[in-house]
Enzyme design. Structure first.
Site, PDB file in Angstrom:
ATOM      1  N   CYS A  35       0.820  -1.215   0.000  1.00  0.00           N
ATOM      2  CA  CYS A  35       0.000   0.000   0.000  1.00  0.00           C
ATOM      3  C   CYS A  35       0.852   1.263   0.000  1.00  0.00           C
ATOM      4  O   CYS A  35       0.339   2.351  -0.247  1.00  0.00           O
ATOM      5  CB  CYS A  35      -0.953   0.008   1.191  1.00  0.00           C
ATOM      6  SG  CYS A  35      -0.096   0.051   2.766  1.00  0.00           S
ATOM      7  N   ASP A  37       2.256   2.673   2.550  1.00  0.00           N
ATOM      8  CA  ASP A  37       2.145   3.463   3.773  1.00  0.00           C
ATOM      9  C   ASP A  37       3.412   3.348   4.622  1.00  0.00           C
ATOM     10  O   ASP A  37       4.073   2.315   4.633  1.00  0.00           O
ATOM     11  CB  ASP A  37       0.924   3.003   4.586  1.00  0.00           C
ATOM     12  CG  ASP A  37      -0.374   3.357   3.865  1.00  0.00           C
ATOM     13  OD1 ASP A  37      -0.293   4.053   2.850  1.00  0.00           O
ATOM     14  OD2 ASP A  37      -1.433   2.931   4.325  1.00  0.00           O
ATOM     15  N   CYS A  60      -3.014   5.192   5.783  1.00  0.00           N
ATOM     16  CA  CYS A  60      -4.472   5.137   5.845  1.00  0.00           C
ATOM     17  C   CYS A  60      -4.985   5.420   7.255  1.00  0.00           C
ATOM     18  O   CYS A  60      -4.212   5.466   8.214  1.00  0.00           O
ATOM     19  CB  CYS A  60      -4.940   3.759   5.388  1.00  0.00           C
ATOM     20  SG  CYS A  60      -4.622   2.497   6.627  1.00  0.00           S
ATOM     21  N   CYS A 104      -2.427  -2.986   8.761  1.00  0.00           N
ATOM     22  CA  CYS A 104      -2.132  -1.611   9.185  1.00  0.00           C
ATOM     23  C   CYS A 104      -1.646  -1.612  10.633  1.00  0.00           C
ATOM     24  O   CYS A 104      -0.732  -0.857  10.992  1.00  0.00           O
ATOM     25  CB  CYS A 104      -3.370  -0.738   9.046  1.00  0.00           C
ATOM     26  SG  CYS A 104      -4.264  -0.987   7.494  1.00  0.00           S
TER      27      CYS A 104
HETATM   28 FE1  FES Z   1      -1.576   0.373   4.243  1.00  0.00          FE
HETATM   29 FE2  FES Z   1      -3.431   0.689   6.021  1.00  0.00          FE
HETATM   30  S1  FES Z   1      -3.726   0.395   3.910  1.00  0.00           S
HETATM   31  S2  FES Z   1      -1.310   0.647   6.341  1.00  0.00           S
END
Ligand code: FES
Length: 127
Positions: A35, A37, A60, A104
């Protein structure tokens, strides 16, 4: 039923302990390749206790809520306890996360573990 619990929404909207800790002595940064992140944890450890903690999360809502909750769970706690913190415990404290959002909360566990390792490297102390 709402997708996210009240607690997730609260920590997402009003995250606790956000920012940079200038005098941190343990810093851990992790990212999720899928993702994209990124989460960074700053710990200030003294006398075996996490005296202060801050985080920066580029990610997110679940990642922000997980980091915020994780900082509250470890602040003022002995490092021996902090290193046992699991992503499951963070997700439970948030009254749950959807299955596909569990990764996450893993970022929070990993960032804290890396910050503890960084502290060990800097100080030569074994936790
Ligand atoms: Fe990547 Fe939440 S979607 S940490």
């Amino acid at each position: 039923m709402a997708l996210y619990s009240e607690k997730v929404m609260d920590h997402f909207r009003n995250p606790r302990n956000v920012g940079v800790l200038e005098d941190a002595n343990g810093i851990g940064e992790v990212g999720n390749a899928k993702c994209g992140d990124i989460m960074k944890m700053y710990l200030k450890i003294e006398n075996g206790i996490v005296q202060d903690v801050k985080f920066e999360t580029f990610g997110c809502g679940s990642a922000i809520a997980s980091s915020s909750m994780a900082t509250e769970m470890i602040k003022g706690k002995p490092v021996s306890e902090v290193k046992e913190l699991t992503n499951k415990a963070v997700a439970e404290a948030l009254d749950g996360l959807p299955d596909y959002k569990m990764h996450c909360s893993v970022l929070a566990e990993e960032a804290i573990k890396l910050a503890l390792e960084d502290y060990e490297k800097r100080t030569g102390e074994k936790i």
